[in-house]
Write a protein that holds these residues in place. Structure first.
Motif, PDB file in Angstrom:
ATOM      1  N   ASP A 295       0.819  -1.209   0.000  1.00 34.38           N
ATOM      2  CA  ASP A 295       0.000   0.000   0.000  1.00 34.38           C
ATOM      3  C   ASP A 295       0.859   1.267   0.000  1.00 34.38           C
ATOM      4  OD1 ASP A 295       0.550  -0.870   2.813  1.00 34.38           O
ATOM      5  OD2 ASP A 295      -0.427   1.018   3.294  1.00 34.38           O
ATOM      6  N   ASP A 523      -6.393  -7.067   5.022  1.00 32.45           N
ATOM      7  CA  ASP A 523      -6.374  -5.613   4.846  1.00 32.45           C
ATOM      8  C   ASP A 523      -6.223  -4.810   6.132  1.00 32.45           C
ATOM      9  OD1 ASP A 523      -6.403  -5.702   2.150  1.00 32.45           O
ATOM     10  OD2 ASP A 523      -8.530  -5.260   1.893  1.00 32.45           O
ATOM     11  N   ASN A 526      -2.751  -4.481   6.435  1.00 35.05           N
ATOM     12  CA  ASN A 526      -2.064  -4.244   5.157  1.00 35.05           C
ATOM     13  C   ASN A 526      -1.144  -5.402   4.781  1.00 35.05           C
ATOM     14  OD1 ASN A 526      -2.155  -1.235   6.620  1.00 35.05           O
ATOM     15  ND2 ASN A 526      -2.863  -1.270   4.507  1.00 35.05           N
TER      16      ASN A 526
END
Length: 676
Positions: A295, A523, A526
């Motif tokens: 990310d 998520d 991450n």
């Protein structure tokens, strides 16, 4: 006299280059000299297109990257005037008083406060938007919380369930099971008892019923609102502070857990702020166990982004930042160091305590700045001294009440902010000036090429010898043997290296279980195991995996090209640019092989669903009765290693792809000379 703009200069130069390329290409016979000339001019044309795009950037994103709890959000709020004075009740010396304190508008604390990445932009009006988690994702997060509650009394370290404070806080708000605090008196002594409704419900209902109750309370399908605007019912600053906190903590029943928060702030609030100088300011999710995350790569790679790597003064640059910067700065061709800033955050009086500064703040800062650069230099990392910046958001504030100390005024605070913003502007300006100088260098080089003499026989002979040496380096397998990719004695192959890394990152077994339930992704932290495999395969620095295997070969190729330059006068115009191109080819080689590993790992571990025997086996490790000597982590790592080494092992795949892309790299260099 009219001044020629850089836009006009680039347009004219691109036109001249194209004409010259067409002219030389039109020759009936293209010899070595013509090939070198054409390819050199084409590379100049490509570089001018890149420079044009970079110089056309009107406003940069400013992205703050740093380990959890180091003060990123506090620094952002104070730098960009996202602060305001609020009336609060505060206990001082045992007495409760009403005082006025300065508060940040974004949620701050001792780490684990912000639930996700926050993107702040100037705007005509104030509003907040979120990118939400899906219903299924939130359901999984709630189940993980329930497992955590059921496991709370487990004293076995390798069986302990850990979830982040920010997620726990959000889930408790969603399922209406917030912790309560009760004051109990025992004579003159008092203590606070924590009451946990989730624990009480678990003890009363059991795990399955707790999960049902939690989902029923959460009403996930009703959480469909993604945007909320300032309602003019109170001051904008107060609205931002309260509404942001409510969204960040998921206290509003119509909002889902945010994956990302977008805060647009009106120019009315930003009066006196420097935020409008930039496209946006991004507060990324704090680094924890694994600092090299996919990310973050989008910001690190984007030309319109200045990356501020935040580190505490006491141990600058701290380990996570060093690893992250080190991984990216090994790419010599991408000029990351022009957009990388190390932002050191001192706490009160730390600079004055530096050895040798005699209690002087500015001297302490300068000494630490040079120490930070020396650390980077010792790691063979290219980092500008001017890009090491310092900012103490709380330097002028009192310790007892959070308000400006009486001996300072707002001008002192603003002067520090201005100095910092000017330093960021200087980073952009230095980059701009370097690029403007590069345009002039391209122009001068082009003129030399046009006016240059034909290559001599000796120079052509030197090129032919260089070509022969370069061809001898095309077969990677002659220099990097198969055992480098596999386990050999004490040396570990790629798959073993990755699995050993997965064994300890993440530490918590329940996070691994969450990764398995999401088929390689998680998520909230991450995590993307496929990207992590790419990083391991490439090498996190120059002394690991593919970067290590090819380091010597890379240097040999560079030496061959540099020898051409030093021995042949005419080639001094051509070869340095080829060396720059070679660095780009090499960085692309590393990246391309890494991406191939990433995609092959995705293919190998497909389907990413419960139809997969592999993923089902990993998921079923939870709660499985273990034999003596077994642990959850040992078992899942054994299964993962077996899968990655089955059929065609990822070790072999890495070896094949490295050989393939290395041959392509060498072919690109040879094509510069008209060879194949």
């Amino acid at each position: 006299m009219l001044t020629i703009t850089w836009q006009e200069e680039i347009a004219s130069l691109k036109q001249d280059l194209s004409k010259e390329i067409n002219k030389i290409s039109g020759h009936s016979e293209i010899n070595i000299a013509n090939h070198i000339c054409i390819n050199n001019l084409k590379s100049k044309l490509e570089r001018l297109n890149e420079i044009e795009k970079i110089l056309s950037i009107e406003k940069y994103k400013i992205v703050f990257i740093g380990t959890i709890g180091q003060g990123k959000t506090t620094a952002i709020c104070h730098l960009f005037n996202l602060i305001s004075d609020f009336n609060i009740s505060k206990t001082i010396g045992g007495k409760t008083k009403d005082v006025i304190e300065t508060k940040e508008l974004l949620s701050t604390g001792a780490g684990r406060t912000t639930i996700c990445e926050v993107n702040v932009k100037p705007s005509e009006k104030t509003y907040i938007e979120i990118e939400p988690y899906t219903v299924d994702e939130m359901e999984n997060i709630i189940f993980e919380f329930c497992d955590y509650i059921a496991n709370k009394d487990n004293t076995q370290p390798d069986q302990k369930i850990i979830i982040s404070k920010e997620l726990e806080r959000a889930v408790r708000n969603i399922i209406e099971m917030k912790l309560r605090y009760k004051t109990i008196y025992d004579g003159d002594k008092k203590k606070t008892e924590i009451i946990d409704p989730a624990k009480e419900e678990f003890e009363k209902l059991g795990l399955d019923e707790l999960k049902k109750l939690a989902l029923n309370n959460a009403k996930l399908e009703c959480r469909t609102t993604n945007r909320i605007e300032f309602d003019n019912q109170k001051s904008e600053q107060e609205w931002i502070k309260n509404t942001f906190a409510a969204i960040n903590n998921v206290e509003l029943k119509e909002f889902a857990i945010p994956r990302e928060i977008y805060l647009s702030v009106s120019y009315n609030v930003l009066s006196g702020s420097n935020l409008s100088q930039f496209d946006s300011v991004v507060d990324t999710k704090g680094l924890d166990e694994n600092p090299i995350r996919q990310d973050l790569q989008k910001y690190i790679e984007n030309q319109d982004t200045i990356c501020l790597f935040v580190t505490p003064f006491s141990n600058a640059p701290e380990a996570n930042i060093t690893k992250l910067i080190g991984y990216h700065l090994t790419s010599k061709s991408k000029d990351f160091h022009h957009r990388f800033v190390t932002l050191v955050l001192p706490h009160k009086n730390e600079p004055e305590k530096v050895n040798g500064c005699d209690g002087d703040y500015d001297t302490g800062i300068q000494i630490r700045k040079e120490e930070v650069q020396a650390t980077f230099r010792s790691l063979n990392l290219d980092f500008f001294l001017e890009n090491i910046l310092f900012y103490d958001a709380l330097r002028y504030y009192r310790d007892d009440i959070f308000k400006l100390n009486e001996i300072y005024d707002k001008e002192d605070v603003q002067a520090d902010k201005n100095e910092f913003i000017e330093a960021i502007a200087a980073v952009v300006e230095r980059r701009r000036n370097i690029l403007l100088d590069e345009i002039k260098n391209i122009q001068e080089n082009f003129t030399k090429i046009k006016n240059g003499d034909a290559l001599t026989g000796a120079e052509i002979k030197a090129i032919e010898n260089a070509i022969k040496k370069i061809k001898d380096l095309r077969d990677l397998s002659k220099r990097v043997q198969s055992f480098n990719y596999k386990d050999q004695g004490t040396d570990k192959g790629f798959v073993t290296k990755y699995v050993e890394d997965y064994r300890i990152h993440p530490k918590a077994w329940n996070t691994k279980h969450a990764i398995h339930r999401n088929f390689g992704y998680y998520d909230p932290k991450n995590i993307d195991i496929y990207y992590d495999m790419r990083v391991i395969a490439e090498g996190r620095n120059e002394d690991e995996m593919l970067k290590k295997f090819t380091k010597e070969l890379k240097q040999e190729l560079e030496n061959i090209l540099n020898e051409l330059t030093s021995a042949n006068e005419s080639l001094k115009t051509f070869i340095p640019e080829l060396v720059i191109q070679f660095n780009s080819f090499y960085d692309n080689f590393i990246s391309e092989v890494g991406v191939e590993i990433q995609y092959e790992a995705i293919r190998k571990l497909s389907p990413q669903s419960e139809d997969s025997e592999f993923w089902t086996a990993l998921i079923n490790e939870k709660g499985k009765v273990q034999l003596p000597g077994e642990t959850y982590t040992k078992n899942v790592c054994k299964t993962l290693k077996h899968e990655l080494e089955s059929e065609q092992s990822l070790n072999t795949f890495l070896e094949i792809k490295a050989g393939q892309y290395w041959a392509e790299l060498v072919t690109k260099i040879l094509s510069f000379f008209g060879e194949k």
